[in-house]
Design a protein around this motif. Structure first.
Motif, PDB file in Angstrom:
ATOM      1  N   CYS A   3       0.730  -1.093  -0.046  1.00  0.00           N
ATOM      2  CA  CYS A   3       0.112   0.074  -0.059  1.00  0.00           C
ATOM      3  C   CYS A   3       0.798   1.069  -0.006  1.00  0.00           C
ATOM      4  O   CYS A   3       1.795   1.525   0.752  1.00  0.00           O
ATOM      5  CB  CYS A   3      -0.811   0.054   1.406  1.00  0.00           C
ATOM      6  N   ALA A   4       0.617   2.248  -1.031  1.00  0.00           N
ATOM      7  CA  ALA A   4       1.306   3.360  -0.889  1.00  0.00           C
ATOM      8  C   ALA A   4       1.111   4.445  -0.002  1.00  0.00           C
ATOM      9  O   ALA A   4       2.033   5.254   0.423  1.00  0.00           O
ATOM     10  CB  ALA A   4       1.060   4.149  -2.225  1.00  0.00           C
ATOM     11  N   VAL A   5       0.000   4.181   0.749  1.00  0.00           N
ATOM     12  CA  VAL A   5      -0.442   5.094   1.799  1.00  0.00           C
ATOM     13  C   VAL A   5       0.181   4.706   3.367  1.00  0.00           C
ATOM     14  O   VAL A   5       1.123   5.313   3.801  1.00  0.00           O
ATOM     15  CB  VAL A   5      -1.803   5.456   1.850  1.00  0.00           C
ATOM     16  N   CYS A   6       0.037   3.462   3.570  1.00  0.00           N
ATOM     17  CA  CYS A   6       0.650   3.129   4.817  1.00  0.00           C
ATOM     18  C   CYS A   6       1.671   1.989   4.891  1.00  0.00           C
ATOM     19  O   CYS A   6       2.411   1.882   5.856  1.00  0.00           O
ATOM     20  CB  CYS A   6      -0.649   2.431   5.727  1.00  0.00           C
ATOM     21  N   GLY A   7       1.917   1.515   3.844  1.00  0.00           N
ATOM     22  CA  GLY A   7       3.037   0.578   3.829  1.00  0.00           C
ATOM     23  C   GLY A   7       2.846  -0.647   3.849  1.00  0.00           C
ATOM     24  O   GLY A   7       3.428  -1.849   3.962  1.00  0.00           O
ATOM     25  N   PRO A  54       4.090   9.660   2.597  1.00  0.00           N
ATOM     26  CA  PRO A  54       3.257   9.660   1.773  1.00  0.00           C
ATOM     27  C   PRO A  54       1.820  10.208   2.260  1.00  0.00           C
ATOM     28  O   PRO A  54       1.518   9.683   3.216  1.00  0.00           O
ATOM     29  CB  PRO A  54       3.085   8.572   1.041  1.00  0.00           C
ATOM     30  N   THR A  55       1.296  11.169   1.887  1.00  0.00           N
ATOM     31  CA  THR A  55       0.132  11.841   2.075  1.00  0.00           C
ATOM     32  C   THR A  55      -0.987  11.868   0.923  1.00  0.00           C
ATOM     33  O   THR A  55      -0.643  12.017  -0.200  1.00  0.00           O
ATOM     34  CB  THR A  55       0.203  13.124   2.661  1.00  0.00           C
ATOM     35  N   SER A  96       8.705  -0.652   7.536  1.00  0.00           N
ATOM     36  CA  SER A  96       7.982   0.240   8.168  1.00  0.00           C
ATOM     37  C   SER A  96       6.811   0.598   7.708  1.00  0.00           C
ATOM     38  O   SER A  96       6.679   0.637   6.369  1.00  0.00           O
ATOM     39  CB  SER A  96       8.707   1.360   8.690  1.00  0.00           C
ATOM     40  N   MET A  97       5.599   0.917   8.587  1.00  0.00           N
ATOM     41  CA  MET A  97       4.279   1.211   8.082  1.00  0.00           C
ATOM     42  C   MET A  97       4.155   2.718   8.506  1.00  0.00           C
ATOM     43  O   MET A  97       4.909   3.397   9.494  1.00  0.00           O
ATOM     44  CB  MET A  97       3.469   0.459   8.573  1.00  0.00           C
ATOM     45  N   ARG A  98       3.134   3.504   7.757  1.00  0.00           N
ATOM     46  CA  ARG A  98       2.987   5.059   8.155  1.00  0.00           C
ATOM     47  C   ARG A  98       1.552   4.961   8.589  1.00  0.00           C
ATOM     48  O   ARG A  98       0.750   4.360   8.085  1.00  0.00           O
ATOM     49  CB  ARG A  98       3.124   5.566   6.858  1.00  0.00           C
ATOM     50  N   ARG A  99       1.354   5.921   9.568  1.00  0.00           N
ATOM     51  CA  ARG A  99       0.213   6.193  10.007  1.00  0.00           C
ATOM     52  C   ARG A  99      -0.561   7.016   8.778  1.00  0.00           C
ATOM     53  O   ARG A  99      -0.255   7.773   8.028  1.00  0.00           O
ATOM     54  CB  ARG A  99       0.199   7.059  11.149  1.00  0.00           C
ATOM     55  N   ALA A 128      -2.621   9.646   7.241  1.00  0.00           N
ATOM     56  CA  ALA A 128      -2.602  11.018   7.512  1.00  0.00           C
ATOM     57  C   ALA A 128      -4.084  11.379   7.662  1.00  0.00           C
ATOM     58  O   ALA A 128      -4.904  10.904   6.749  1.00  0.00           O
ATOM     59  CB  ALA A 128      -1.835  11.919   6.515  1.00  0.00           C
TER      60      ALA A 128
END
Lengths: 171, 406
Positions: A36-40, A150-151, B399-402, B404
């Motif tokens: 996923c490009a947004v959360c990984g 990424p946002t 790693s994962m990202r929140r 936004a």
């Protein structure tokens, strides 16, 4: 029974990658996970939505993409429909940097655009923008973005790279 | 019994496992996620200590940007939150004692008065920060130290002792490293010992503000404080290695025994899973379906509904015609954990022979990471910045990202 990689390193039965060098060990070719490009989050190949954050994932094949573009204040538009991942910046032939969306002809250098300023990525119908440690930052609707984060973008969002403003549009 | 607030799932990289008559290695992914009920729940107020470096090297843009960033952060805290601010060089200054954030202007004025000083004794700052946090630490607050450093420090051993104490008291330390000279190995150890996230690498001073805001956002997303997973294995199944793979990549050093694994995962955020990749040694088995492990979760706050149990059931097949089902999601982590181990080995041992790093590993990295890997492959030393870049990129492999806020 030990498995040897093609560099001759010995690995245990059941291993998929060589512990010494990282070469893939003999076995079935497996389709890669859809990240996923947004959360990984890695997802099963062919999954339509991310198992973690729910955003639509890029279809594995086919499917007409919606027309999307970045528009400069002077009306010049960059078509994003066919692209999965693009770097926005300004070309610098001396440094051999040629970003896919080149703002050099639009005063990029004078307006504080870095050579590799931001990355725009598509995941299904969704786009994200990510600052690439640019000197003068990337702003989304006047909010400074944290680098390498990424946002998501939505129709009508305003992006500012240095002092150049771009509007994101999607049909 | 209350509704489970955590969902635990597990899957092997392939199944069924073959009956080989010999020992084999198997890869198990274990994930813990907050339930929808928790995601919508009430958050804990924050008890933050901001421990910042004011040594001579912070002079100029670093300290200027840091002060502006702190004031911006204060504006995003509420009167329910507790904040203390500590500045250290080779001495320590209590800029603001632990207190509810009721008067941002006075706090901002105190921040403005911070001046750059001399050497670096981070342990002094950590010790005072910990003392301030202890005044409110407990089940009613989420207690965190944000530790900012731009260089090497004296008294590294003392820093590690303090980090361990903090972790035991449920206080996690979240390091931020500015520039290329901070001690990435020490800050990673501090965060690991205390149950904090890996260091955030801020390359240019202007990015400090985004890094601090990220800290507040991350703390606000916590729904389960002090999550621990206990795993017990049946005879003939031994955990060989355990690695945290989400929301960040970090090998688990302690808590791995012959038949049991205990991992303190720290805080579970509402929109990010905690995931572990276990490498298991499995002794020869006959065909059939067996329970090989039991997993149990718990939280430090004893939050009702966080005690959840799950079984790991595996099928072994002797039939050559039964092709195993491969799981790309688990293989994604297996490949990256292996790559991270190879890269870290090369980074940790500069005396080692130029490492044969497979091209496929370099392909997991971005251009900057690949550039550093090429230098390693050629047997050349990396610059301090190059090492920081490659370590940060390696930590980010899984790693994962929140998501936004929209």
């Amino acid at each position: 029974m030990a498995i040897r990689c093609r560099n001759g390193h010995e690995n245990m039965d059941g291993a998929f990658f060589c512990e010494q060098c990282g070469e893939a060990l003999d076995g079935d070719t497996v389709q890669a996970a859809s990240v996923c490009a947004v959360c990984g989050q890695p997802n099963a190949p062919g999954a339509e939505a991310c198992a973690n954050c729910g955003v639509a994932l890029a279809p594995s094949s086919g499917g007409a993409a919606r027309a999307s573009r970045l528009v400069l204040a002077n009306g010049v538009s960059f078509d994003l429909s066919e692209l999965e991942s693009v770097v926005i910046g300004r070309s610098d032939p001396a440094a051999e940097v040629f970003p896919e969306i080149d703002l050099a002809p639009y005063g990029g250098e004078k307006e504080g655009v870095s050579r590799q300023h931001a990355r725009l990525q598509r995941s299904g119908e969704r786009f994200t923008i990510e600052d690439l440690h640019s000197v003068n930052h990337t702003y989304l609707n006047k909010q400074q973005l944290k680098a390498e984060t990424p946002t998501p973008l939505k129709n009508g969002d305003e992006l500012r790279l240095g002092r150049i403003i771009l509007r994101f549009e999607t049909d | 019994m209350s509704l489970p607030l955590i969902a635990i799932t597990s899957q092997l990289a392939r199944e069924p496992l073959p009956v080989t008559g010999e020992q084999q290695v198997a890869f198990l992914l274990v994930e813990a996620r907050a339930s929808e009920a928790l995601a919508a729940g009430v958050r804990l107020p924050l008890n933050l200590a901001l421990v910042l470096d004011r040594s001579g090297s912070m002079r100029g843009p670093r300290l200027q940007h840091l002060k502006a960033a702190i004031k911006q952060m204060i504006d995003h805290l509420t009167s329910d939150d507790i904040l203390s601010i500590i500045a250290y060089d080779d001495t320590v200054q209590l800029v603001a004692p632990a207190a509810p954030v009721t008067d941002p202007e006075t706090l901002g004025a105190a921040v403005d008065l911070i001046e750059h000083g001399g050497g670096t004794a981070m342990a002094l700052g950590m010790s005072l920060g910990l003392a301030e946090l202890r005044q409110h630490a407990g089940p009613n607050y989420l207690s965190r130290m944000i530790l900012i450093s731009d260089g090497a420090t004296e008294g590294a051993d003392q820093c590690l002792t303090l980090a361990e104490e903090a972790g035991a008291e449920g206080i996690s330390i979240m390091p931020i490293g500015i520039g290329a000279e901070w001690d990435d190995i020490l800050l990673e150890q501090i965060s690991a010992l205390s149950g904090g996230d890996p260091p955030d690498y801020v390359r240019v001073p202007a990015d400090i503000s985004a890094s601090l805001m990220h800290q507040v956002q991350a703390a606000r997303a916590v729904v389960v404080p002090g999550l621990t997973l206990d795993m017990r294995f049946v005879a003939g199944v031994t955990p060989r290695r355990v690695t945290r793979v989400a929301p960040f990549l970090r090998p688990v050093d302690g808590g791995v025994e012959e038949r049991a694994v205990t991992v303190r995962l720290g805080h579970l955020e509402h929109d990010l899973p905690q995931a572990l990749l276990l490498e298991l040694l499995i002794e020869p088995k006959r065909g059939g379906t067996f329970r090989i492990a039991q997993i149990e979760s718990s939280s430090s706050g004893g939050l009702e509904g966080t005690l959840v149990r799950a079984d790991v059931v595996v099928t072994f097949s002797a039939s050559a015609s039964k092709r195993p089902q491969m799981r790309p999601v688990v293989l994604h982590y297996v490949e990256r954990v292996n790559a991270a181990r190879i890269i870290n080995r090369a980074l940790d041992d500069p005396q080692a022979e130029p490492t044969a790093i497979a091209p496929a590993i370099a392909n997991l990295f971005d251009a900057e990471g690949r550039e550093q890997i090429e230098i390693l492959r050629a047997g050349h030393p990396l610059s301090p910045e190059g090492r920081k870049v490659l370590r940060a990129r390696t930590r980010a492999l899984t790693s994962m990202r929140r998501k936004a806020a929209e």
